[in-house]
Design a protein around this motif. Structure first.
Motif, PDB file in Angstrom:
ATOM      1  N   UNK A 102     -40.718  30.365  -9.028  1.00 44.80           N
ATOM      2  CA  UNK A 102     -40.453  29.398 -10.068  1.00 44.80           C
ATOM      3  C   UNK A 102     -38.931  29.122  -9.939  1.00 44.80           C
ATOM      4  N   UNK A 103     -37.992  30.106  -9.895  1.00 46.03           N
ATOM      5  CA  UNK A 103     -36.529  29.881  -9.929  1.00 46.03           C
ATOM      6  C   UNK A 103     -36.256  28.861  -8.809  1.00 46.03           C
ATOM      7  N   UNK A 104     -36.817  28.952  -7.577  1.00 48.29           N
ATOM      8  CA  UNK A 104     -36.548  28.000  -6.814  1.00 48.29           C
ATOM      9  C   UNK A 104     -36.945  26.539  -7.001  1.00 48.29           C
ATOM     10  N   UNK A 105     -38.212  26.279  -7.666  1.00 53.83           N
ATOM     11  CA  UNK A 105     -38.854  25.212  -8.120  1.00 53.83           C
ATOM     12  C   UNK A 105     -37.561  24.577  -9.131  1.00 53.83           C
ATOM     13  N   UNK A 106     -37.082  25.603 -10.115  1.00 54.67           N
ATOM     14  CA  UNK A 106     -36.244  24.938 -11.055  1.00 54.67           C
ATOM     15  C   UNK A 106     -34.915  24.604 -10.453  1.00 54.67           C
ATOM     16  N   UNK A 107     -34.525  25.066  -9.482  1.00 50.08           N
ATOM     17  CA  UNK A 107     -33.312  24.492  -8.711  1.00 50.08           C
ATOM     18  C   UNK A 107     -33.368  23.339  -8.056  1.00 50.08           C
ATOM     19  N   UNK A 108     -34.718  23.007  -7.434  1.00 54.66           N
ATOM     20  CA  UNK A 108     -35.123  21.770  -6.886  1.00 54.66           C
ATOM     21  C   UNK A 108     -35.102  20.733  -8.032  1.00 54.66           C
ATOM     22  N   UNK A 109     -35.697  21.012  -9.225  1.00 52.06           N
ATOM     23  CA  UNK A 109     -35.781  20.063 -10.479  1.00 52.06           C
ATOM     24  C   UNK A 109     -34.109  19.786 -10.759  1.00 52.06           C
ATOM     25  N   UNK A 135     -34.857  16.315 -19.986  1.00 54.62           N
ATOM     26  CA  UNK A 135     -35.622  17.330 -20.353  1.00 54.62           C
ATOM     27  C   UNK A 135     -35.989  18.345 -19.609  1.00 54.62           C
ATOM     28  N   UNK A 136     -36.527  17.916 -18.263  1.00 53.33           N
ATOM     29  CA  UNK A 136     -36.499  18.878 -17.188  1.00 53.33           C
ATOM     30  C   UNK A 136     -35.513  19.616 -16.687  1.00 53.33           C
ATOM     31  N   UNK A 137     -34.334  19.023 -16.461  1.00 53.17           N
ATOM     32  CA  UNK A 137     -33.225  19.654 -16.191  1.00 53.17           C
ATOM     33  C   UNK A 137     -32.586  20.853 -17.189  1.00 53.17           C
ATOM     34  N   UNK A 138     -32.766  20.407 -18.418  1.00 56.55           N
ATOM     35  CA  UNK A 138     -32.528  21.392 -19.553  1.00 56.55           C
ATOM     36  C   UNK A 138     -33.420  22.704 -19.621  1.00 56.55           C
ATOM     37  N   UNK A 139     -34.675  22.442 -19.453  1.00 55.05           N
ATOM     38  CA  UNK A 139     -35.611  23.421 -19.125  1.00 55.05           C
ATOM     39  C   UNK A 139     -35.333  24.213 -18.060  1.00 55.05           C
ATOM     40  N   UNK A 140     -35.073  23.645 -16.916  1.00 57.81           N
ATOM     41  CA  UNK A 140     -34.473  24.269 -15.731  1.00 57.81           C
ATOM     42  C   UNK A 140     -33.538  25.303 -15.760  1.00 57.81           C
ATOM     43  N   UNK A 141     -32.316  24.678 -16.506  1.00 55.54           N
ATOM     44  CA  UNK A 141     -31.193  25.749 -16.472  1.00 55.54           C
ATOM     45  C   UNK A 141     -31.813  27.024 -17.520  1.00 55.54           C
ATOM     46  N   UNK A 142     -32.487  26.586 -18.489  1.00 52.78           N
ATOM     47  CA  UNK A 142     -32.994  27.691 -19.578  1.00 52.78           C
ATOM     48  C   UNK A 142     -33.666  28.615 -18.646  1.00 52.78           C
ATOM     49  N   UNK A 143     -34.453  28.172 -17.800  1.00 48.11           N
ATOM     50  CA  UNK A 143     -35.303  29.185 -16.990  1.00 48.11           C
ATOM     51  C   UNK A 143     -34.629  30.151 -15.937  1.00 48.11           C
ATOM     52  N   UNK A 144     -33.450  29.282 -15.366  1.00 54.05           N
ATOM     53  CA  UNK A 144     -32.682  30.018 -14.394  1.00 54.05           C
ATOM     54  C   UNK A 144     -31.827  31.134 -15.043  1.00 54.05           C
ATOM     55  N   UNK A 145     -31.224  30.792 -16.203  1.00 55.16           N
ATOM     56  CA  UNK A 145     -30.845  31.926 -17.053  1.00 55.16           C
ATOM     57  C   UNK A 145     -31.704  32.929 -17.376  1.00 55.16           C
ATOM     58  N   UNK A 146     -32.704  32.734 -18.000  1.00 56.50           N
ATOM     59  CA  UNK A 146     -33.591  33.828 -18.041  1.00 56.50           C
ATOM     60  C   UNK A 146     -34.037  34.421 -16.613  1.00 56.50           C
ATOM     61  N   UNK A 191     -24.523  23.760 -13.889  1.00 56.78           N
ATOM     62  CA  UNK A 191     -24.752  24.852 -14.886  1.00 56.78           C
ATOM     63  C   UNK A 191     -23.817  24.857 -15.965  1.00 56.78           C
ATOM     64  N   UNK A 192     -22.697  24.007 -15.911  1.00 57.03           N
ATOM     65  CA  UNK A 192     -21.564  23.955 -16.750  1.00 57.03           C
ATOM     66  C   UNK A 192     -20.350  24.177 -16.219  1.00 57.03           C
ATOM     67  N   UNK A 193     -19.554  23.724 -16.766  1.00 57.39           N
ATOM     68  CA  UNK A 193     -17.905  24.002 -16.267  1.00 57.39           C
ATOM     69  C   UNK A 193     -17.414  25.384 -16.091  1.00 57.39           C
ATOM     70  N   UNK A 194     -17.088  25.881 -14.843  1.00 61.05           N
ATOM     71  CA  UNK A 194     -16.452  27.276 -14.871  1.00 61.05           C
ATOM     72  C   UNK A 194     -17.767  28.262 -15.244  1.00 61.05           C
ATOM     73  N   UNK A 195     -18.935  27.989 -14.942  1.00 58.05           N
ATOM     74  CA  UNK A 195     -20.350  28.828 -15.229  1.00 58.05           C
ATOM     75  C   UNK A 195     -20.187  30.125 -14.485  1.00 58.05           C
ATOM     76  N   UNK A 196     -20.331  31.404 -15.087  1.00 58.38           N
ATOM     77  CA  UNK A 196     -20.355  32.507 -14.275  1.00 58.38           C
ATOM     78  C   UNK A 196     -21.276  33.579 -15.215  1.00 58.38           C
ATOM     79  N   UNK A 197     -21.796  34.471 -14.583  1.00 56.28           N
ATOM     80  CA  UNK A 197     -22.536  35.504 -15.132  1.00 56.28           C
ATOM     81  C   UNK A 197     -22.486  36.706 -14.485  1.00 56.28           C
ATOM     82  N   UNK A 198     -22.820  37.835 -15.065  1.00 51.98           N
ATOM     83  CA  UNK A 198     -23.091  39.078 -14.391  1.00 51.98           C
ATOM     84  C   UNK A 198     -23.502  39.062 -13.038  1.00 51.98           C
ATOM     85  N   UNK A 199     -24.732  38.187 -13.069  1.00 54.56           N
ATOM     86  CA  UNK A 199     -25.329  38.476 -11.983  1.00 54.56           C
ATOM     87  C   UNK A 199     -24.658  37.188 -10.779  1.00 54.56           C
ATOM     88  N   UNK A 200     -23.946  36.385 -11.036  1.00 55.35           N
ATOM     89  CA  UNK A 200     -23.217  35.435 -10.130  1.00 55.35           C
ATOM     90  C   UNK A 200     -22.178  36.015  -9.433  1.00 55.35           C
TER      91      UNK A 200
END
Length: 597
Positions: free
Chosen positions: A501-508, A517-528, A569-578
């Protein structure tokens, strides 16, 4: 808890008696009784002892001097049920289709000698507790006959079905007796026979009467086993329930101890076995010793033979270099394939011991794929080799079995069903974690989406729910969990569905045709998804296989890393996982050295 209802399959039954302490308690009672009669001069004698434990009632039998190989060998005659000297206590076993059976004369005479005590023994049974009947050597044969008598005379609507545990007991009857008992599967499940590879007594009545399976001979008037046999060696132990396999292995696994062992030494040998079993798991993982070219079914059989000491790990040879052993493995392999073909057509009644062998070669498949630097999920998903295609057949057999087990458990009343489920839930969880990823691979290969909500089969959902009811997720991983993570399965069997599902979100998210709307939902799903993966890693609840170069998870990371690099994902985006993935600290995960705040 009633072991005969809850653990009607051999390996689960064996694990239960070990983990609950029942095996240890049984042997201790036998040893105490043996110490009380060993100095008596009567010839022969059988004595019994009733021990009321907090969790069970134990009735133990011991004989003297009928413990040695020579004594039993001299008294190996069989008494037919049609003869006058046959005991009337077992007439109930005769039927129109199986009118004749035979019992060992020495065991029958000893049992008849205590016939006056049977009502007294029966009156001491506590209906609120598990009933354990136990004995060693020829006393174990008496125990077997006493258990059969109880199975006929007790009302099990008010009394728990007994569990018979023998230590080094000789076989007690012929194929007629075996057939009579096998007609009642719940009766057959009441017998657990513990056998050491250094004890000659369980084997003394096999040869020369019982020929190997490869020889042609009459199958009448020879000793035949029934129940579950827990064969033990210094290498470990494994359970077997097929009659011919048991005979072959009893003959093949005997490792004669130096000198003549007296009864006390034999009992001490079983004491060492019980202590060993308390520390080990039945039929442990030895797949690392196998050649990757070994066919899966043969690999599963070899794993069990290593566990019982028939094959020494340091001397494991390629096929063809040990003809005698190869012939035995080939014969067992043939019997297993016949079972697959005969029972794989929608019949879920295969025993858990057979299912365990199927799971053993899935362990082999998992390691085989890892050697190719691709996880078994992705190897199966790609379907690039004959082995991947063959796995479908074995997966189908396992799935049919567990669908039937879950359906049966759901039909039971809540009070009765809970212990029934608990008995095999460990095996069911292992099945779910190993096999569901393969179903997920098939699902997404069809171009479908949302497996968890739209495609997940009921039996997986139910097995997961039952597990949640009896365990709580640990807040911190144990040191042992960290140490064993390299060989562990991912705890969430839907992990790969989340990856897909995460790979599907990346494609979208990367597609110009996707709506806002699809892109915003995909961003939300990827962060989750990031948070989900990080949580699993923090608890060492995911297999290191996800980090193999060709895995779908690493493919997701390549796609996601590019999305992050482009600023989607946003300018200078990073997270613990990335951060963790970019600096490659995940490489320390497999050794238990990854610390996540």
């Amino acid at each position: 808890m009633d072991p005969s209802r809850t653990f009607s399959r051999g390996p689960d039954l064996a694990n239960f008696v070990i983990s609950s302490g029942v095996l240890n308690q049984s042997l201790a009672t036998v040893q105490d009784l043996h110490g009380e009669i060993i100095n008596q001069n009567e010839h022969p004698v059988v004595r019994h002892k009733v021990s009321q434990q907090s969790n069970c009632t134990i009735i133990a039998f011991s004989s003297w001097p009928g413990c040695g190989k020579e004594y039993i060998q001299e008294r190996g005659d069989l008494v037919s049920s049609t003869l006058k000297e046959s005991s009337p206590h077992f007439n109930f076993l005769s039927t129109k289709t199986n009118p004749d059976f035979s019992i060992n004369k020495a065991a029958l005479e000893l049992f008849d000698s205590i016939s006056d005590s049977l009502p007294t023994l029966k009156s001491q049974i506590d209906n609120s507790k598990i009933l354990i009947i136990t004995g060693n050597s020829l006393g174990g044969s008496v125990v077997t006959l006493f258990t059969l008598w109880l199975l006929e005379t007790i009302d099990f609507s008010i009394t728990k079905r007994p569990l018979c545990i023998t230590f080094g007991a000789p076989l007690v009857g012929d194929n007629g007796l075996q057939n009579a008992i096998l007609k009642y599967p719940t009766w057959n499940s009441c017998f657990l026979h513990v056998v050491s590879d250094q004890d000659p007594v369980p084997r003394v009545l096999i040869s020369p009467h019982n020929p190997p399976a490869t020889e042609s001979a009459s199958q009448t008037n020879v000793y035949k086993p029934f129940g579950t046999f827990l064969l033990c060696s210094e290498s470990g132990c494994a359970c077997f329930e097929d009659s011919q396999t048991i005979l072959d292995l009893l003959r093949a696994t005997y490792s004669e101890a130096p000198g003549n062992q007296n009864p006390n030494q034999v009992l001490e040998l079983y004491r060492e076995i019980v202590e060993y079993l308390n520390r080990k798991v039945i039929c442990g993982d030895t797949t690392g010793l196998l050649q990757w070219t070994t066919p899966p079914l043969r690999a599963g059989i070899i794993i069990q033979l290593v566990a019982i000491g028939l094959i020494r790990p340091q001397s494991l040879q390629p096929q063809g270099q040990n003809n005698g052993l190869d012939n035995l493995i080939t014969e067992i392999e043939k019997q297993e394939m016949e079972l697959i073909m005969s029972k794989g057509q929608g019949n879920p009644s295969k025993t858990l011991n057979e299912i365990k062998i199927r799971m053993a070669y899935f362990e082999w498949y998992k390691k085989y794929c890892k050697e190719k630097r691709i996880g078994y999920y992705d190897s199966f998903k790609n379907g690039s080799s004959k082995t991947d295609i063959e796995v479908v057949k074995f997966k189908t057999i396992l799935t049919r079995y567990w669908e039937g087990e879950v359906d049966e458990a759901e039909k039971k009343p809540q009070k009765e069903g809970a212990p029934f489920r608990t008995g095999w839930l460990g095996a069911g969880t292992n099945f779910r974690r190993m096999i569901e990823p393969l179903d997920i691979a098939e699902y997404y290969n069809k171009g479908l989406k949302d497996y968890i909500n739209q495609g997940r089969p009921k039996h997986y959902k139910q097995l997961e729910q039952w597990l949640k009811e009896i365990e709580k997720l640990a807040s911190n991983p144990s040191q042992l969990k960290k140490q064993n993570v390299a060989s562990s399965l991912t705890e969430d069997s839907c992990f790969w569905a989340h990856v897909e599902e995460a790979r599907i979100s990346c494609k979208l998210l990367s597609s110009r045709e996707s709506s806002t709307g699809e892109k915003e939902l995909s961003k939300h799903n990827l962060i989750e998804f990031e948070n989900y993966v990080l949580s699993l890693m923090k608890n060492y609840a995911v297999s290191p296989e996800i980090f193999l170069p060709q895995s779908s998870f690493m493919q997701w990371w390549k796609e996601y890393e590019e999305i992050v690099r482009k600023g989607i994902m946003g300018a200078s985006y990073h997270s613990p996982l990335t951060d963790l993935m970019k600096n490659r600290s995940y490489q320390n995960y497999a050794t238990g050295g990854l610390e996540i705040p």
